[in-house]
Design a protein around this motif. Structure first.
Motif, PDB file in Angstrom:
ATOM      1  N   GLU A   1      -4.060  -6.968  -9.981  1.00 53.43           N
ATOM      2  CA  GLU A   1      -3.081  -6.206 -10.768  1.00 53.43           C
ATOM      3  C   GLU A   1      -1.976  -5.578  -9.933  1.00 53.43           C
ATOM      4  N   SER A   2      -2.010  -5.763  -8.621  1.00 55.45           N
ATOM      5  CA  SER A   2      -0.925  -5.204  -7.793  1.00 55.45           C
ATOM      6  C   SER A   2       0.379  -5.923  -8.108  1.00 55.45           C
ATOM      7  N   TRP A   3       1.494  -5.243  -7.836  1.00 53.80           N
ATOM      8  CA  TRP A   3       2.791  -5.850  -8.135  1.00 53.80           C
ATOM      9  C   TRP A   3       2.985  -7.139  -7.343  1.00 53.80           C
ATOM     10  N   LYS A   4       2.562  -7.160  -6.114  1.00 50.19           N
ATOM     11  CA  LYS A   4       2.696  -8.363  -5.287  1.00 50.19           C
ATOM     12  C   LYS A   4       1.930  -9.529  -5.916  1.00 50.19           C
ATOM     13  N   SER A   5       0.694  -9.274  -6.321  1.00 50.26           N
ATOM     14  CA  SER A   5      -0.120 -10.330  -6.919  1.00 50.26           C
ATOM     15  C   SER A   5       0.462 -10.816  -8.237  1.00 50.26           C
ATOM     16  N   VAL A   6       0.909  -9.885  -9.073  1.00 50.98           N
ATOM     17  CA  VAL A   6       1.480 -10.256 -10.370  1.00 50.98           C
ATOM     18  C   VAL A   6       2.730 -11.109 -10.185  1.00 50.98           C
ATOM     19  N   LEU A   7       3.590 -10.699  -9.258  1.00 50.46           N
ATOM     20  CA  LEU A   7       4.833 -11.449  -9.025  1.00 50.46           C
ATOM     21  C   LEU A   7       4.543 -12.836  -8.436  1.00 50.46           C
ATOM     22  N   GLU A   8       3.573 -12.912  -7.554  1.00 50.97           N
ATOM     23  CA  GLU A   8       3.212 -14.221  -6.989  1.00 50.97           C
ATOM     24  C   GLU A   8       2.637 -15.127  -8.076  1.00 50.97           C
ATOM     25  N   LYS A   9       1.861 -14.568  -8.974  1.00 54.76           N
ATOM     26  CA  LYS A   9       1.311 -15.349 -10.079  1.00 54.76           C
ATOM     27  C   LYS A   9       2.424 -15.867 -10.988  1.00 54.76           C
ATOM     28  N   GLU A  10       3.526 -15.101 -11.057  1.00 56.24           N
ATOM     29  CA  GLU A  10       4.682 -15.526 -11.858  1.00 56.24           C
ATOM     30  C   GLU A  10       5.537 -16.559 -11.127  1.00 56.24           C
ATOM     31  N   GLY A  11       5.168 -16.891  -9.907  1.00 59.50           N
ATOM     32  CA  GLY A  11       5.857 -17.944  -9.180  1.00 59.50           C
ATOM     33  C   GLY A  11       6.866 -17.492  -8.133  1.00 59.50           C
ATOM     34  N   PHE A  12       6.958 -16.187  -7.880  1.00 59.49           N
ATOM     35  CA  PHE A  12       7.906 -15.673  -6.899  1.00 59.49           C
ATOM     36  C   PHE A  12       7.285 -15.650  -5.492  1.00 59.49           C
ATOM     37  N   THR A  13       8.130 -15.873  -4.501  1.00 61.30           N
ATOM     38  CA  THR A  13       7.738 -15.623  -3.118  1.00 61.30           C
ATOM     39  C   THR A  13       7.977 -14.147  -2.849  1.00 61.30           C
ATOM     40  N   VAL A  14       6.957 -13.448  -2.378  1.00 62.04           N
ATOM     41  CA  VAL A  14       7.038 -11.988  -2.282  1.00 62.04           C
ATOM     42  C   VAL A  14       6.861 -11.492  -0.854  1.00 62.04           C
ATOM     43  N   HIS A  15       7.772 -10.603  -0.435  1.00 63.18           N
ATOM     44  CA  HIS A  15       7.665  -9.898   0.845  1.00 63.18           C
ATOM     45  C   HIS A  15       7.551  -8.401   0.543  1.00 63.18           C
ATOM     46  N   THR A  16       6.767  -7.688   1.314  1.00 64.46           N
ATOM     47  CA  THR A  16       6.608  -6.245   1.089  1.00 64.46           C
ATOM     48  C   THR A  16       7.095  -5.450   2.302  1.00 64.46           C
TER      49      THR A  16
ATOM     50  N   ASP B   1      -1.077  -0.263  -5.182  1.00 58.92           N
ATOM     51  CA  ASP B   1      -0.437  -0.698  -6.432  1.00 58.92           C
ATOM     52  C   ASP B   1       0.704  -1.682  -6.192  1.00 58.92           C
ATOM     53  N   MET B   2       1.431  -1.510  -5.104  1.00 61.98           N
ATOM     54  CA  MET B   2       2.571  -2.383  -4.829  1.00 61.98           C
ATOM     55  C   MET B   2       2.179  -3.604  -3.998  1.00 61.98           C
ATOM     56  N   ALA B   3       1.573  -3.379  -2.839  1.00 61.27           N
ATOM     57  CA  ALA B   3       1.372  -4.461  -1.868  1.00 61.27           C
ATOM     58  C   ALA B   3      -0.074  -4.893  -1.702  1.00 61.27           C
ATOM     59  N   GLY B   4      -1.002  -4.316  -2.471  1.00 60.82           N
ATOM     60  CA  GLY B   4      -2.419  -4.614  -2.296  1.00 60.82           C
ATOM     61  C   GLY B   4      -2.814  -6.020  -2.729  1.00 60.82           C
ATOM     62  N   PRO B   5      -4.028  -6.441  -2.327  1.00 61.83           N
ATOM     63  CA  PRO B   5      -4.510  -7.786  -2.663  1.00 61.83           C
ATOM     64  C   PRO B   5      -5.115  -7.887  -4.067  1.00 61.83           C
ATOM     65  N   GLU B   6      -5.305  -6.762  -4.751  1.00 61.31           N
ATOM     66  CA  GLU B   6      -5.922  -6.782  -6.068  1.00 61.31           C
ATOM     67  C   GLU B   6      -5.066  -7.574  -7.066  1.00 61.31           C
TER      68      GLU B   6
ATOM     69  N   VAL C   1      13.012  -5.288  -5.334  1.00 53.17           N
ATOM     70  CA  VAL C   1      12.400  -4.476  -6.386  1.00 53.17           C
ATOM     71  C   VAL C   1      11.902  -3.176  -5.772  1.00 53.17           C
ATOM     72  N   LEU C   2      12.385  -2.059  -6.307  1.00 56.06           N
ATOM     73  CA  LEU C   2      12.006  -0.731  -5.832  1.00 56.06           C
ATOM     74  C   LEU C   2      10.967  -0.142  -6.782  1.00 56.06           C
ATOM     75  N   MET C   3       9.780   0.153  -6.255  1.00 56.87           N
ATOM     76  CA  MET C   3       8.709   0.666  -7.102  1.00 56.87           C
ATOM     77  C   MET C   3       8.655   2.187  -7.045  1.00 56.87           C
ATOM     78  N   GLY C   4       8.980   2.829  -8.182  1.00 55.00           N
ATOM     79  CA  GLY C   4       8.863   4.269  -8.300  1.00 55.00           C
ATOM     80  C   GLY C   4       7.546   4.641  -8.959  1.00 55.00           C
ATOM     81  N   HIS C   5       7.205   5.918  -8.921  1.00 52.96           N
ATOM     82  CA  HIS C   5       5.940   6.354  -9.524  1.00 52.96           C
ATOM     83  C   HIS C   5       6.021   6.333 -11.038  1.00 52.96           C
ATOM     84  N   GLY C   6       7.075   6.909 -11.586  1.00 48.32           N
ATOM     85  CA  GLY C   6       7.196   7.010 -13.038  1.00 48.32           C
ATOM     86  C   GLY C   6       6.401   8.185 -13.569  1.00 48.32           C
TER      87      GLY C   6
ATOM     88  N   LEU D   1       9.665  -6.345  -2.056  1.00 48.52           N
ATOM     89  CA  LEU D   1       9.130  -5.139  -2.687  1.00 48.52           C
ATOM     90  C   LEU D   1       9.237  -3.948  -1.739  1.00 48.52           C
ATOM     91  N   MET D   2       9.802  -2.846  -2.233  1.00 52.01           N
ATOM     92  CA  MET D   2       9.942  -1.630  -1.438  1.00 52.01           C
ATOM     93  C   MET D   2       9.573  -0.419  -2.289  1.00 52.01           C
TER      94      MET D   2
END
Length: 296
Positions: A253-268, A246-251, A176-181, A232-233
């Motif tokens: 709402e970070s993408w890493k946290s959200v994806l882990e909550k959805e059940g994915f194993t996440v590497h950044t 926003d992508m790799a933080g411990p908060e 997953v590539l995170m752009g600013h938007g 995540l890149m």
């Protein structure tokens, strides 16, 4: 005697005019020409992320070994924060061009290091236009396109991005590539890139923090693909605040946290696109085009 003095005076005047001709000729040509390159990035307050800028400059120096390179940063808040925290005064694009004009640069190729031609890029267009044909300053200023500016760019970028994926990644793992938007119409380049990326690597997805596709869109795609592991890149020149928080933080709402909550194993992966030569090469190609237009 009067005629003799008149003749001597005429001869002296003629000699002075002859001696002055080179100087007048020089003014007519606006003096000696001097070419330069100005690299313009959004900027970052994260020191570790500046490795991307070092790599970009190295690649530009390889392509233009005899041309002086300067830097400017378009984000006012970044410039202010670095001034306050590090005591370093960074230049805006306008300030950098003004200084180059004062120092005798007559031809300047400006290269945008933005990912898409959004609001920041369009501001740069106006700045560059204002510095063309400056009295006693820059005469020719050209601008190189942002990373993604055409279908050809997106096709090249898709292949280049896939080449940067981690070697230890399994083929079934998603990236997953995170752009600013952005709310700018140029946000369309993100789903455009997704189209070309899907043709090269079906398990690679583009998402944005402030635009579309959203993280929710990406999660739905991951579930449809039945992915279990996600890499995540950042899809940004530098792995700065957005990538680290926003992508790799411990908060939560970070993408890493959200994806882990959805059940994915996440590497950044905390490396900006500017740290990879394959992607930087696209910016360098745009700079070659801008440089070639300096003397047209």
């Amino acid at each position: 005697m009067f005629l003799s003095r008149l003749t001597r005076w005429s001869t002296t005047l003629l000699l002075l005019l002859v001696l002055a001709l080179p100087a007048f000729a020089g003014h007519g040509k606006n003096g000696a020409e001097r070419e330069g390159i100005l690299l313009v990035a959004f900027g970052t307050t994260v020191p570790e992320a500046r490795a991307a800028f070092d790599n970009i400059e190295e690649e530009v120096r390889k392509a233009f070994p005899d041309t002086e390179i300067r830097w400017a940063y378009s984000a006012k808040q970044v410039r202010r924060t670095i001034k306050e925290n590090e005591g370093t005064a960074l230049l805006s694009p306008a300030s950098a061009l003004a200084r180059m004009g004062d120092e005798g640069f007559t031809h300047v190729a400006v290269q945008s290091l933005h990912t898409i031609p959004g609001a920041e890029f369009h501001d740069l267009i106006r700045t560059v236009a204002a510095f063309r044909n400056m009295p006693k300053g820059t005469r020719t200023v050209t601008l190189g396109e942002a990373l993604l500016s055409s279908p050809d760019d997106m096709e090249k970028a898709a292949k280049a991005l896939v080449s940067t994926f981690p070697a230890e990644r399994k083929k079934t793992d998603a990236v997953v590539l995170m752009g600013h938007g952005t709310h700018h119409p140029a946000n369309i380049y993100y789903p455009g890139l997704q189209y070309y990326l899907s043709k090269v690597e079906p398990n690679a997805f583009v998402g944005t923090v402030e635009g579309a596709p959203s993280l929710e869109d990406v999660v739905n795609e991951l579930k449809a693909r039945k992915a279990r592991t996600v890499w995540l890149m950042p899809l940004m020149a530098v792995a700065g605040d957005h990538a680290r928080n926003d992508m790799a933080g411990p908060e939560p709402e970070s993408w890493k946290s959200v994806l882990e909550k959805e059940g994915f194993t996440v590497h950044t992966i905390l490396r900006g696109t500017g740290e990879f030569d394959a992607i930087t090469a696209i910016w360098v190609d745009h700079l070659r085009d801008a440089f070639s237009r300096l003397n047209q």
